[in-house]
Design a protein around this motif. Structure first.
Motif: not given
Ligand SMILES: *[C@@H]1O[C@H](CO)[C@@H](O)[C@H](O)[C@H]1NC(C)=O
Ligand SMILES: *[C@@H]1O[C@H](CO)[C@@H](O)[C@H](O)[C@H]1NC(C)=O
Length: 472
Positions: A80-87, A368-369, A392-400, A417-422
């Motif tokens: 989880g927590g995948v982040e990519v940038k231009d170095r 984990q969640s 990519s860590s956001i599993a679901d998001s809603t307004v209820t 709802e998010a998963r695999n964060l640190v």
């Protein structure tokens, strides 16, 4: 320590068979070549942080904007927590990174890379539940050792011209790690708390070199299976209320004998390192108030809460030390002044809160969640939100709409709802904007007043009925 390194080859065998059986249906086009790659595996925390800095070259004849990162199939569900940038160009990132299939993350370059051109990508991600304690069972005062299996060649869908992998530990006690033989001997170097594999040259796409490291980790392997974080905004009270329910488990080595409380109490005098979880520290926003801490039994008094204008810190202790395999479910909560998080913008409001405010521990915490629920005041409309955690860590998001006691229309809730964060994502923000009119702000008091009034009417009616009865 009775462990012998004879067990390591068996571990490696297990890993390589798992990798070879994972035949992927999708294969990324061979549009890139990794010219130079540095892979850093940090095992300093109770999760793995991997960093890949790679100079890539477009070897296709046309501009390309999709680079695929390979994650071994056995780790994919825990990444989880995948982040990519231009170095080389901080202004260009962060790039979008989305999981495709069970082995690849698709990185979209903001500007297509011209044929023959090069770009330096900086990729980071985390692997949760990454370790196995070895031995799996230890005595109460034993040191704890963990094993991590990975590939010394970075898994890649592309040919890699030059690469090396560095593994970092929290200390230099690394009793076992895969070594190479013969003329490859020098391709494995240990220097203090760091092991370097490589440099390796001209590895084809898909090449793997399973290796394993076993290192001391005399800290708890804190794993939050589930965190439910509720944030309730009240304009009327000028308050934001927080409540967090944690289900935490120590993924470290289990005890080989029954827990000895007397021995534990004795050792507490010289405060040794221990793989049991003894304490959690939650830095909160300055001005936080009314903190509480409960567990399955009820209120726990062994917590300390310090709050002033500059800082706020909640420190809690479990009733018993949490050893490997043991769980620790608990709840904490506190209040904060709405002014800390809420701004008015014309008829709209902007709420800015941290996505996570969990414990800050030297050894780290993995999640984990996570479910974040933000309850807005009744009558909030036109709700928009964004979260600065990796998409990519956001599993679901809603307004209820959430209806509680005394609400007439129900309150709008933003649920993410998010998963695999640190814990490195502590303080990443969630921004919610909404419209809220004066009429809406008056609705609650009117309802309260109205219901009190009807209570009086009812009491009066009942009273007069009784009066009639008494007259009889
Ligand atoms: C816990 O303690 C707080 C304040 O001391 C009190 O308001 C609350 O009712 C207690 N909760 C329980 C479940 O005992
Ligand atoms: C450790 O304890 C947990 C929880 O009791 C259990 O599920 C697990 O199988 C144990 N592991 C070992 C290696 O005994």
């Amino acid at each position: 320590m009775k462990f012998t390194s004879a067990a390591l080859p068996a571990l490696l065998l297990g890993l390589s068979s798992a990798v070879s059986s994972a035949a992927a249906a999708f294969t990324p086009p061979a549009a890139f070549k990794n010219i130079n790659l540095v892979h850093i595996v940090s095992a300093e925390k109770n999760y793995i942080k991997e960093t890949i800095n790679v100079l890539v070259e477009n070897i296709a004849g046309t501009p390309q904007d999709e680079y695929y990162l390979t994650i071994p199939a056995d780790k994919f569900a825990h990444v989880g927590g995948v982040e990519v940038k231009d170095r080389k160009d901080a202004k260009a990132g962060p790039f979008s990174a989305e999981a495709v299939e069970d082995e690849y993350i698709r990185i979209t370059l903001p500007t297509p890379l011209a044929a023959g051109a090069q770009q330096t990508l900086g990729i980071t991600y985390y692997v949760l539940s990454a370790y196995r304690p070895l031995p799996a069972l230890i005595a109460q005062d034993d040191k704890q050792y963990l094993v991590y299996d990975f590939s010394a060649y970075v898994p890649s869908a592309y040919e890699t011209v030059k690469q090396k992998t560095e593994v970092k530990f929290s200390n230099s006690d690394v009793p076992d790690y895969t070594k190479f033989e013969g003329k490859e001997k020098d391709l494995v170097q240990k220097q203090g708390a760091k092991i370097t594999y490589g440099p390796f040259e001209n590895q084809p796409a898909g090449a793997l070199r399973p290796v394993s490291v076993r290192f001391e980790f005399t800290k708890p392997v804190s794993h939050v299976t589930r965190l439910e974080r509720d944030v309730e905004v009240s304009h009327w009270g000028g308050n934001v209320a927080f409540e967090e329910r944690y289900h935490l488990v120590n993924h470290g080595a289990n005890l080989s004998t029954l827990f000895n409380r007397v021995k534990w109490a004795q050792s507490a005098y010289y405060n040794p390192q221990t793989p049991a979880l003894k304490e959690l520290r939650f830095p909160l926003r300055p001005g936080s108030a009314d903190a509480y801490y409960t567990d399955v039994i009820g209120n726990v008094s062994t917590s300390r809460f310090r709050s002033n204008k500059r800082e706020a810190l909640l420190e809690i202790k479990p009733r018993y030390p949490v050893f490997g395999g043991w769980t620790f479910p608990f709840t904490i909560g506190w209040n904060a002044d709405a002014g800390t998080f809420l701004r008015r913008l014309g008829g709209s409001y902007v709420l800015n809160i941290p996505f996570l405010e969990g414990p800050k521990q030297q050894e780290g915490v993995e999640y984990q969640s996570v479910r974040l629920q933000i309850l807005l005041p009744e009558g909030a409309e036109n709700v928009k939100y964004s979260a600065s955690i990796p998409s990519s860590s956001i599993a679901d998001s809603t307004v209820t709409v959430h209806k509680t006691f005394l609400d007439t229309k129900g309150r709008t809730a933003v649920v993410i709802e998010a998963r695999n964060l640190v814990d490195e994502f502590r303080d990443r923000e969630v921004v919610v904007t909404y419209d809220y009119s004066l009429l809406a702000s008056l609705r609650k008091p009117i309802v309260v007043f109205g219901s009190v009034l009807s209570l009086f009417v009812a009491a009066y009616v009942i009273g007069s009925v009784e009066l009639k009865f008494s007259k009889k």
